[in-house]
Design a protein around this motif. Structure first.
Motif, mmCIF file in Angstrom:
data_model
loop_
_atom_site.group_PDB
_atom_site.id
_atom_site.type_symbol
_atom_site.label_atom_id
_atom_site.label_comp_id
_atom_site.label_asym_id
_atom_site.label_seq_id
_atom_site.Cartn_x
_atom_site.Cartn_y
_atom_site.Cartn_z
ATOM 1 N N CYS A 28 0.832 -1.190 0.000
ATOM 2 C CA CYS A 28 0.000 0.000 0.000
ATOM 3 C C CYS A 28 0.874 1.250 0.000
ATOM 4 N N VAL A 30 0.105 4.105 1.029
ATOM 5 C CA VAL A 30 -0.204 4.947 2.178
ATOM 6 C C VAL A 30 0.457 4.426 3.448
ATOM 7 N N CYS A 52 -5.295 0.109 6.166
ATOM 8 C CA CYS A 52 -5.638 1.519 6.359
ATOM 9 C C CYS A 52 -6.873 1.932 5.573
ATOM 10 N N TYR A 54 -7.029 2.173 2.289
ATOM 11 C CA TYR A 54 -6.682 2.798 1.014
ATOM 12 C C TYR A 54 -7.386 2.100 -0.147
HETATM 13 ZN ZN ZN Z 1 -2.748 0.870 3.580
#
Ligand code: ZN
Length: 82
Positions: A28, A30, A52, A54
């Motif tokens: 990911c 992020v 998270c 995302y």
């Molecule tokens: Zn993430």
């Protein structure tokens, strides 16, 4: 932190072995979690991060050091807007 100097025209075999040691995984962008799933639907597929939340069209190929950097960044500022 350790600086690895890679000289392309020096010793390609050494470079290859180091690269092989650093396994690249899709994570990911992020939070750096590899816990992603890809949803193919509609006109284009999207990646979803279970960690998270995302959702987006791309992920990052990262080795362990990069993953650690992304995670540190994510934990430092828990609000990251796409
Ligand atoms: Zn993430």
């Amino acid at each position: 932190m350790e600086d690895i100097v890679v000289e392309e025209n020096d010793d390609e075999l050494t470079v290859f072995q180091e690269a092989d040691d650093e396994e690249m995984v899709e994570v990911c962008p992020v939070c750096g979690s590899p816990d992603l799933y890809y949803e193919a639907g509609g006109t284009e597929g999207l990646f979803h991060c279970k960690y998270c939340g995302y959702i987006g069209g791309f992920v990052i190929d990262a080795n362990k050091k990069m993953i650690q950097l992304i995670r540190d960044e994510y934990e430092n500022k828990l609000r990251v807007s796409e």
